[in-house]
Design an enzyme around this catalytic site. Structure first.
Site, PDB file in Angstrom:
ATOM      1  N   TYR A  98     -12.003  -2.901  -3.635  1.00 58.63           N
ATOM      2  CA  TYR A  98     -12.729  -2.790  -2.091  1.00 58.63           C
ATOM      3  C   TYR A  98     -14.429  -2.848  -1.857  1.00 58.63           C
ATOM      4  O   TYR A  98     -14.806  -2.082  -0.899  1.00 58.63           O
ATOM      5  CB  TYR A  98     -12.492  -1.746  -1.415  1.00 58.63           C
ATOM      6  CG  TYR A  98     -10.843  -1.709  -0.846  1.00 58.63           C
ATOM      7  CD1 TYR A  98     -10.394  -2.780   0.209  1.00 58.63           C
ATOM      8  CD2 TYR A  98      -9.692  -0.977  -0.780  1.00 58.63           C
ATOM      9  CE1 TYR A  98      -9.007  -3.014   0.186  1.00 58.63           C
ATOM     10  CE2 TYR A  98      -8.873  -1.026  -0.603  1.00 58.63           C
ATOM     11  CZ  TYR A  98      -8.095  -2.490   0.348  1.00 58.63           C
ATOM     12  OH  TYR A  98      -6.925  -2.233   0.726  1.00 58.63           O
ATOM     13  N   LYS A 123       0.907  -1.230   0.124  1.00 58.17           N
ATOM     14  CA  LYS A 123       0.123  -0.199  -0.075  1.00 58.17           C
ATOM     15  C   LYS A 123       0.805   1.219   0.051  1.00 58.17           C
ATOM     16  O   LYS A 123       2.277   1.265   0.398  1.00 58.17           O
ATOM     17  CB  LYS A 123      -0.660  -0.270   1.419  1.00 58.17           C
ATOM     18  CG  LYS A 123      -1.622  -1.292   1.093  1.00 58.17           C
ATOM     19  CD  LYS A 123      -3.083  -1.157   2.459  1.00 58.17           C
ATOM     20  CE  LYS A 123      -3.959  -2.547   2.200  1.00 58.17           C
ATOM     21  NZ  LYS A 123      -4.863  -2.547   3.463  1.00 58.17           N
ATOM     22  N   GLU A 154      -9.287 -10.824  -8.005  1.00 60.68           N
ATOM     23  CA  GLU A 154      -8.178  -9.422  -7.634  1.00 60.68           C
ATOM     24  C   GLU A 154      -7.239  -9.737  -8.271  1.00 60.68           C
ATOM     25  O   GLU A 154      -7.077  -8.672  -8.887  1.00 60.68           O
ATOM     26  CB  GLU A 154      -8.195  -9.679  -5.742  1.00 60.68           C
ATOM     27  CG  GLU A 154      -9.015  -9.403  -4.946  1.00 60.68           C
ATOM     28  CD  GLU A 154      -8.563  -9.259  -3.766  1.00 60.68           C
ATOM     29  OE1 GLU A 154      -7.180  -9.823  -3.624  1.00 60.68           O
ATOM     30  OE2 GLU A 154      -9.129  -9.512  -2.716  1.00 60.68           O
ATOM     31  N   ASN A 164      -2.084  -0.412   7.419  1.00 60.51           N
ATOM     32  CA  ASN A 164      -1.331  -1.179   7.765  1.00 60.51           C
ATOM     33  C   ASN A 164      -0.270  -2.031   6.249  1.00 60.51           C
ATOM     34  O   ASN A 164      -0.171  -3.588   6.200  1.00 60.51           O
ATOM     35  CB  ASN A 164      -2.128  -2.065   7.962  1.00 60.51           C
ATOM     36  CG  ASN A 164      -3.758  -2.701   7.196  1.00 60.51           C
ATOM     37  OD1 ASN A 164      -3.063  -1.987   6.281  1.00 60.51           O
ATOM     38  ND2 ASN A 164      -4.599  -3.403   7.713  1.00 60.51           N
ATOM     39  N   HIS A 201      -1.618  -5.548   1.753  1.00 59.18           N
ATOM     40  CA  HIS A 201      -3.120  -6.469   1.311  1.00 59.18           C
ATOM     41  C   HIS A 201      -2.796  -7.669   0.438  1.00 59.18           C
ATOM     42  O   HIS A 201      -2.073  -7.839  -0.095  1.00 59.18           O
ATOM     43  CB  HIS A 201      -3.539  -5.680   0.159  1.00 59.18           C
ATOM     44  CG  HIS A 201      -5.278  -6.339  -0.376  1.00 59.18           C
ATOM     45  ND1 HIS A 201      -6.457  -5.929  -0.133  1.00 59.18           N
ATOM     46  CD2 HIS A 201      -5.163  -7.034  -1.448  1.00 59.18           C
ATOM     47  CE1 HIS A 201      -7.149  -7.699  -0.434  1.00 59.18           C
ATOM     48  NE2 HIS A 201      -6.329  -7.788  -1.623  1.00 59.18           N
TER      49      HIS A 201
HETATM   50  P1  IDP Z   1      -7.000  -7.163   4.930  1.00 54.60           P
HETATM   51  O1  IDP Z   1      -6.914  -5.818   5.094  1.00 54.60           O
HETATM   52  O2  IDP Z   1      -6.606  -7.888   6.111  1.00 54.60           O
HETATM   53  O3  IDP Z   1      -8.534  -8.302   4.982  1.00 54.60           O
HETATM   54  P2  IDP Z   1     -10.076  -5.579   5.905  1.00 54.60           P
HETATM   55  O4  IDP Z   1     -11.168  -6.904   6.114  1.00 54.60           O
HETATM   56  O5  IDP Z   1     -10.135  -6.684   4.165  1.00 54.60           O
HETATM   57  O6  IDP Z   1      -9.183  -6.055   6.404  1.00 54.60           O
HETATM   58  O7  IDP Z   1     -10.322  -4.496   5.674  1.00 54.60           O
HETATM   59  C1  IDP Z   1      -9.751  -4.142   4.096  1.00 54.60           C
HETATM   60  C2  IDP Z   1      -8.595  -2.596   4.612  1.00 54.60           C
HETATM   61  O8  IDP Z   1      -9.576  -1.736   5.400  1.00 54.60           O
HETATM   62  C3  IDP Z   1      -7.456  -3.203   6.002  1.00 54.60           C
HETATM   63  O9  IDP Z   1      -5.948  -3.694   5.660  1.00 54.60           O
HETATM   64  C4  IDP Z   1      -7.725  -1.510   6.473  1.00 54.60           C
HETATM   65  O10 IDP Z   1      -6.823  -1.090   6.267  1.00 54.60           O
HETATM   66  C5  IDP Z   1      -9.216  -1.169   6.325  1.00 54.60           C
HETATM   67  N1  IDP Z   1      -9.922  -1.153   7.381  1.00 54.60           N
HETATM   68  C6  IDP Z   1     -10.657  -2.721   7.466  1.00 54.60           C
HETATM   69  N2  IDP Z   1     -11.076  -2.351   8.881  1.00 54.60           N
HETATM   70  C7  IDP Z   1     -11.114  -0.985   9.054  1.00 54.60           C
HETATM   71  C8  IDP Z   1     -11.286  -0.317  10.376  1.00 54.60           C
HETATM   72  O11 IDP Z   1     -11.975  -0.655  11.060  1.00 54.60           O
HETATM   73  N3  IDP Z   1     -10.768   0.237  10.167  1.00 54.60           N
HETATM   74  C9  IDP Z   1      -9.994   1.903   9.458  1.00 54.60           C
HETATM   75  N4  IDP Z   1      -9.695   0.911   8.088  1.00 54.60           N
HETATM   76  C10 IDP Z   1     -10.740  -0.268   8.009  1.00 54.60           C
HETATM   77 MG    MG Z   2      -9.304  -7.809   3.228  1.00 57.18          MG
END
Ligand code: IDP
Ligand code: MG
Length: 149
Positions: free
Chosen positions: A49, A9, A126, A112, A115
């Protein structure tokens, strides 16, 4: 052999962690099939997303992922989807185990670093969203005889 989509990212590119993240995937034995640097158009980001549409963090997430260049890759290996997810660590870096990419290198849910597709079916769609078949590289790695039984 399974394939999965990985994105480094914008925070990973900005922080100079591209090499560190790739190193961890390579050292596990995963094989790099495709890689490119790009800035994700908003339309592509919203398709990527789509599952999060309507959630409170959705707009912030779209703004973030389109804010600067990312590195998109396809990695291949046995159970590549699960292996990459375990190398990544939990979505919230505060809950991610030490030793994982997020657990070692990140602190914030919205920043974080990485992805990875969360199922083989999602990996397939994807990969199709980010790459055309002409961008895949089919090649033999001699070292695979020391990675695969
Ligand atoms: P993942 O990246 O571990 O698959 P997902 O639940 O698919 O997690 O969420 C996609 C991205 O959205 C996450 O990597 C994170 O950056 C962001 N995200 C997920 N949940 C939250 C939240 O509750 N607050 C803010 N950002 C979130
Ligand atoms: Mg995800």
């Amino acid at each position: 052999m399974q394939r999965t989509l990985v994105l480094i990212k914008p925070d990973g590119v900005q922080r100079g962690l591209v090499g560190e993240i790739i190193r961890r995937l390579e050292r596990r034995g995963l094989k790099l099939i495709a890689m490119k640097m790009m800035q994700v158009p908003r339309e592509q980001a919203s398709r990527h997303y789509a599952e999060h549409q309507g959630k409170a963090f959705y707009e912030g997430l779209l703004g973030f992922i389109t804010s600067g260049p990312i590195v998109a890759m396809i990695w291949e290996g046995r159970e590549a989807v699960t292996v990459v997810r375990s190398l990544m660590g939990s979505t919230d870096p505060l809950k991610a185990q030490p030793g994982t990419i997020r657990g070692d290198l990140a602190l914030d849910l919205g920043m974080n670093l990485i992805h990875g597709s969360d199922s083989p079916a999602r990996a397939e769609s994807e990969i199709a969203l980010f790459f055309s078949a002409a961008e895949f590289h089919e090649y033999e790695r001699t070292i695979d005889q020391w990675i695969r039984e």
